[in-house]
Design a protein around this motif. Sequence first.
Motif, PDB file in Angstrom:
ATOM      1  N   ILE A 109      -4.881  -1.430   8.310  1.00  0.00           N
ATOM      2  CA  ILE A 109      -3.820  -0.368   8.452  1.00  0.00           C
ATOM      3  C   ILE A 109      -2.820  -0.797   9.036  1.00  0.00           C
ATOM      4  N   ASN A 110      -1.637  -0.520   8.150  1.00  0.00           N
ATOM      5  CA  ASN A 110      -0.040  -0.765   8.584  1.00  0.00           C
ATOM      6  C   ASN A 110       0.595   0.340   8.776  1.00  0.00           C
ATOM      7  N   TYR A 111       0.279   1.515   7.956  1.00  0.00           N
ATOM      8  CA  TYR A 111       1.163   2.615   8.114  1.00  0.00           C
ATOM      9  C   TYR A 111       0.089   4.102   8.101  1.00  0.00           C
ATOM     10  N   ARG A 112       0.900   5.211   8.511  1.00  0.00           N
ATOM     11  CA  ARG A 112       0.121   6.431   8.634  1.00  0.00           C
ATOM     12  C   ARG A 112       1.067   7.561   8.031  1.00  0.00           C
TER      13      ARG A 112
ATOM     14  N   LYS B   1       9.547   3.255   3.092  1.00  0.00           N
ATOM     15  CA  LYS B   1       8.307   3.336   2.585  1.00  0.00           C
ATOM     16  C   LYS B   1       7.541   4.828   2.477  1.00  0.00           C
ATOM     17  N   TYR B   2       6.983   5.022   1.370  1.00  0.00           N
ATOM     18  CA  TYR B   2       6.483   6.428   1.202  1.00  0.00           C
ATOM     19  C   TYR B   2       5.048   6.541   0.799  1.00  0.00           C
ATOM     20  N   CYS B   3       4.476   7.525   1.523  1.00  0.00           N
ATOM     21  CA  CYS B   3       2.917   7.860   1.058  1.00  0.00           C
ATOM     22  C   CYS B   3       2.970   7.979  -0.324  1.00  0.00           C
ATOM     23  N   THR B   4       1.975   7.175  -0.764  1.00  0.00           N
ATOM     24  CA  THR B   4       1.389   7.325  -2.398  1.00  0.00           C
ATOM     25  C   THR B   4       0.640   8.797  -2.810  1.00  0.00           C
ATOM     26  N   ALA B   5       0.063   9.350  -1.695  1.00  0.00           N
ATOM     27  CA  ALA B   5      -0.883  10.264  -1.853  1.00  0.00           C
ATOM     28  C   ALA B   5       0.149  11.365  -1.935  1.00  0.00           C
ATOM     29  N   CYS B   6       0.888  11.866  -1.225  1.00  0.00           N
ATOM     30  CA  CYS B   6       1.779  12.670  -1.224  1.00  0.00           C
ATOM     31  C   CYS B   6       2.620  12.732  -2.436  1.00  0.00           C
ATOM     32  N   TRP B   7       3.254  11.557  -2.701  1.00  0.00           N
ATOM     33  CA  TRP B   7       4.005  11.677  -4.113  1.00  0.00           C
ATOM     34  C   TRP B   7       3.261  11.837  -5.108  1.00  0.00           C
ATOM     35  N   ASP B   8       2.024  11.246  -5.297  1.00  0.00           N
ATOM     36  CA  ASP B   8       1.056  11.524  -6.570  1.00  0.00           C
ATOM     37  C   ASP B   8       0.835  12.781  -6.800  1.00  0.00           C
ATOM     38  N   ALA B   9       0.391  13.464  -5.671  1.00  0.00           N
ATOM     39  CA  ALA B   9       0.083  14.878  -5.713  1.00  0.00           C
ATOM     40  C   ALA B   9       0.941  15.975  -5.738  1.00  0.00           C
ATOM     41  N   HIS B  10       2.193  16.034  -5.049  1.00  0.00           N
ATOM     42  CA  HIS B  10       3.033  16.693  -5.180  1.00  0.00           C
ATOM     43  C   HIS B  10       4.676  16.404  -5.424  1.00  0.00           C
TER      44      HIS B  10
ATOM     45  N   SER C 236       0.677  -1.198   0.042  1.00  0.00           N
ATOM     46  CA  SER C 236      -0.136   0.040   0.003  1.00  0.00           C
ATOM     47  C   SER C 236       0.854   1.272  -0.006  1.00  0.00           C
ATOM     48  N   VAL C 237       2.200   1.230  -0.060  1.00  0.00           N
ATOM     49  CA  VAL C 237       3.060   2.123  -0.201  1.00  0.00           C
ATOM     50  C   VAL C 237       4.047   2.487  -1.490  1.00  0.00           C
TER      51      VAL C 237
END
Length: 130
Positions: free
Chosen positions: A119-122, A92-101, A82-83
């Motif tokens: 849920i494994n990560y935040r 491991k990195y946030c997909t939303a933050c990378w995809d958007a910005h 999921s990352v």
Amino acid sequence: MVEVLPAIQAAMQAAQKLRELAKKVGDADIRMAIADLSENLADAKLQAADLKGQLAELMDENRELRETLEARSTAAPKYEGSVYVFDGDDGKYCTACWDAHQNKVRVTDMGGRFADMGINYRCPVCKATM
Ligand SMILES: [Zn+2]
């Protein structure tokens, strides 16, 4: 880069010579026409200088965009679970933050507390859970 400024400067010098010649001839219409010409050339010079500044800004912006684009294509992540993961990096990195910005935000491991809810990560930035 912009060769129009020297060309306008040369035209202004030519207009100055014409003005001196017109004084000798003494024709008011010619002198008036030359005065108009000089004024128009001065306007053109100002506009050309302004365009030169705008062009320099756009070239800078274009270079930055090229660099961003290049960085984006060379740093493309892989989706894993999921990352996102990146080559040569064990984080491991946030997909939303990378995809958007294209913002590389390392996610926080939730330590299995919410694993049964999937849920494994935040993400510490956008607060997304994954
Ligand atoms: Zn995020």
